[in-house]
Design a protein around this motif. Structure first.
Motif, PDB file in Angstrom:
ATOM      1  N   UNK A 103     -20.359 -58.653  11.704  1.00 12.88           N
ATOM      2  CA  UNK A 103     -20.689 -59.695  10.746  1.00 12.88           C
ATOM      3  C   UNK A 103     -20.786 -59.166   9.325  1.00 12.88           C
ATOM      4  N   UNK A 104     -19.982 -58.159   8.983  1.00 10.34           N
ATOM      5  CA  UNK A 104     -20.012 -57.598   7.638  1.00 10.34           C
ATOM      6  C   UNK A 104     -19.633 -58.658   6.616  1.00 10.34           C
ATOM      7  N   UNK A 105     -20.434 -58.774   5.537  1.00  7.42           N
ATOM      8  CA  UNK A 105     -20.105 -59.679   4.452  1.00  7.42           C
ATOM      9  C   UNK A 105     -19.050 -59.028   3.578  1.00  7.42           C
ATOM     10  N   UNK A 106     -18.148 -59.858   3.042  1.00  3.88           N
ATOM     11  CA  UNK A 106     -17.068 -59.376   2.194  1.00  3.88           C
ATOM     12  C   UNK A 106     -17.150 -60.043   0.831  1.00  3.88           C
ATOM     13  N   UNK A 107     -16.760 -59.336  -0.208  1.00  5.40           N
ATOM     14  CA  UNK A 107     -16.728 -59.907  -1.546  1.00  5.40           C
ATOM     15  C   UNK A 107     -15.450 -59.491  -2.246  1.00  5.40           C
ATOM     16  N   UNK A 108     -15.008 -60.335  -3.180  1.00  8.18           N
ATOM     17  CA  UNK A 108     -13.864 -60.009  -4.019  1.00  8.18           C
ATOM     18  C   UNK A 108     -14.369 -59.365  -5.301  1.00  8.18           C
ATOM     19  N   UNK A 109     -13.834 -58.212  -5.624  1.00  7.13           N
ATOM     20  CA  UNK A 109     -14.291 -57.470  -6.795  1.00  7.13           C
ATOM     21  C   UNK A 109     -13.079 -57.019  -7.606  1.00  7.13           C
ATOM     22  N   UNK A 110     -13.144 -57.204  -8.937  1.00  7.01           N
ATOM     23  CA  UNK A 110     -12.077 -56.699  -9.809  1.00  7.01           C
ATOM     24  C   UNK A 110     -12.517 -55.360 -10.390  1.00  7.01           C
ATOM     25  N   UNK A 111     -11.650 -54.367 -10.300  1.00  4.53           N
ATOM     26  CA  UNK A 111     -11.965 -53.008 -10.740  1.00  4.53           C
ATOM     27  C   UNK A 111     -10.845 -52.489 -11.638  1.00  4.53           C
ATOM     28  N   UNK A 112     -11.191 -51.838 -12.722  1.00  5.59           N
ATOM     29  CA  UNK A 112     -10.210 -51.185 -13.581  1.00  5.59           C
ATOM     30  C   UNK A 112     -10.036 -49.741 -13.118  1.00  5.59           C
ATOM     31  N   UNK A 113      -8.820 -49.368 -12.804  1.00  7.19           N
ATOM     32  CA  UNK A 113      -8.534 -48.037 -12.264  1.00  7.19           C
ATOM     33  C   UNK A 113      -8.707 -46.976 -13.345  1.00  7.19           C
ATOM     34  N   UNK A 114      -9.533 -45.979 -13.069  1.00  3.55           N
ATOM     35  CA  UNK A 114      -9.768 -44.888 -14.022  1.00  3.55           C
ATOM     36  C   UNK A 114      -9.652 -43.507 -13.387  1.00  3.55           C
ATOM     37  N   UNK A 115     -10.026 -43.408 -12.117  1.00  3.06           N
ATOM     38  CA  UNK A 115     -10.168 -42.110 -11.477  1.00  3.06           C
ATOM     39  C   UNK A 115      -8.832 -41.389 -11.324  1.00  3.06           C
ATOM     40  N   UNK A 116      -8.830 -40.109 -11.651  1.00  8.09           N
ATOM     41  CA  UNK A 116      -7.629 -39.288 -11.482  1.00  8.09           C
ATOM     42  C   UNK A 116      -7.294 -39.097 -10.008  1.00  8.09           C
ATOM     43  N   UNK A 117      -8.239 -39.394  -9.136  1.00  5.76           N
ATOM     44  CA  UNK A 117      -8.006 -39.234  -7.703  1.00  5.76           C
ATOM     45  C   UNK A 117      -7.119 -40.343  -7.135  1.00  5.76           C
ATOM     46  N   UNK A 118      -7.022 -41.473  -7.840  1.00  6.33           N
ATOM     47  CA  UNK A 118      -6.181 -42.572  -7.358  1.00  6.33           C
ATOM     48  C   UNK A 118      -5.003 -42.870  -8.286  1.00  6.33           C
ATOM     49  N   UNK A 119      -5.118 -42.519  -9.563  1.00  4.30           N
ATOM     50  CA  UNK A 119      -4.003 -42.731 -10.494  1.00  4.30           C
ATOM     51  C   UNK A 119      -2.788 -41.936 -10.015  1.00  4.30           C
ATOM     52  N   UNK A 120      -1.647 -42.590  -9.934  1.00  3.76           N
ATOM     53  CA  UNK A 120      -0.427 -41.933  -9.473  1.00  3.76           C
ATOM     54  C   UNK A 120      -0.183 -42.069  -7.986  1.00  3.76           C
ATOM     55  N   UNK A 121      -1.144 -42.644  -7.269  1.00  2.00           N
ATOM     56  CA  UNK A 121      -0.965 -42.837  -5.828  1.00  2.00           C
ATOM     57  C   UNK A 121      -0.417 -44.222  -5.536  1.00  2.00           C
ATOM     58  N   UNK A 122       0.336 -44.345  -4.445  1.00  3.97           N
ATOM     59  CA  UNK A 122       0.792 -45.646  -3.999  1.00  3.97           C
ATOM     60  C   UNK A 122      -0.351 -46.374  -3.292  1.00  3.97           C
ATOM     61  N   UNK A 123      -0.366 -47.681  -3.421  1.00  5.57           N
ATOM     62  CA  UNK A 123      -1.427 -48.478  -2.794  1.00  5.57           C
ATOM     63  C   UNK A 123      -1.490 -48.208  -1.296  1.00  5.57           C
ATOM     64  N   UNK A 124      -0.330 -48.046  -0.672  1.00  2.00           N
ATOM     65  CA  UNK A 124      -0.292 -47.800   0.768  1.00  2.00           C
ATOM     66  C   UNK A 124      -0.960 -46.501   1.193  1.00  2.00           C
TER      67      UNK A 124
END
Length: 226
Positions: free
Chosen positions: A146-167
């Motif tokens: 029964x985990x609650x879910x929310x929609x959140x908008x985030x601006x990408x900043x981290x070097x750990x995810x920049x340059x990675x494919x969403x997949x």
């Protein structure tokens, strides 16, 4: 006869059953996880099949007969749940997927994700859904519990995810990226989209993981994985 699945045994779901149950060309299956509500509905509507469970779980949807259904209506009171049900339902051969939203600002995003039949505002919900069903006659993120879910908008900043494919990042056990805004253009999240710094992403995330997920996308050096 049309096979209709309604998710949500609240005010909207019950009113919709009232409207459709008067017709002989529909068979209705209701999904809800409230035992007391389901008992009352079964007592009142003997021809309605009842499935108890969380409809964001693929197994529950299949127990309700989604593989042979014509239409599903995500009519819970929680937009995030209705969105996730809609995303999961796209993996089946349904004639129509109808989603209720209480927040008009979500309509555009719902439609961008392929949920073209989105109903709001609340005052006209039941009649609008009925019309959509009658007119129809002519992702991988599976949550359990029964985990609650929310929609959140985030601006990408981290070097750990920049340059990675969403997949490479999504889906995870805590979130799924559903939209990516690049240069003020909304793009449905696809595995081969490469994240750039300052991209804005819309994420469907477990409520108790929002802080952690935000840090993952915005703070370099804080989280190595998620």
């Amino acid at each position: 006869m049309e096979e209709i699945i309604i998710v949500g045994g609240g005010r909207v779901g019950i009113r919709l059953i009232d409207l459709l149950n008067k017709r002989e060309d529909y068979h209705i299956t209701l999904i809800d996880d409230n035992k007391k509500a389901l008992s009352l509905i079964k007592e009142k509507y003997e021809t309605v099949d009842i499935v108890r469970g969380n409809a964001t779980n693929k197994t529950v949807l299949e127990n309700a007969g989604i593989e042979n259904a014509d239409i599903i209506v995500a009519a819970t009171s929680i937009d995030e749940v209705n969105l996730l049900i809609g995303i999961l339902s796209q993996g089946y051969h349904l004639k129509k997927i109808i989603a209720r939203t209480a927040n008009p600002s979500h309509i555009k995003m719902f439609k961008k994700l392929g949920l073209n039949e989105v109903v709001s505002p609340e005052l006209t919900t039941c009649m609008d859904i009925q019309k959509l069903i009658i007119n129809s006659l002519s992702v991988k993120m599976l949550t359990t519990g029964s985990d609650d879910m929310e929609l959140v908008e985030i601006t990408v900043k981290s070097s750990k995810v920049v340059g990675k494919e969403i997949g490479q990042i999504s889906p995870s056990k805590d979130f799924i990226i559903v939209l990516c805004n690049k240069n003020n253009e909304d793009i449905i999240a696809q595995n081969n989209i490469v994240l750039s710094k300052d991209d804005k992403i819309t994420v469907l995330v477990k409520s108790n993981k929002i802080k952690k997920v935000k840090k993952y996308f915005t703070k370099s050096g804080l989280l190595s994985s998620i």
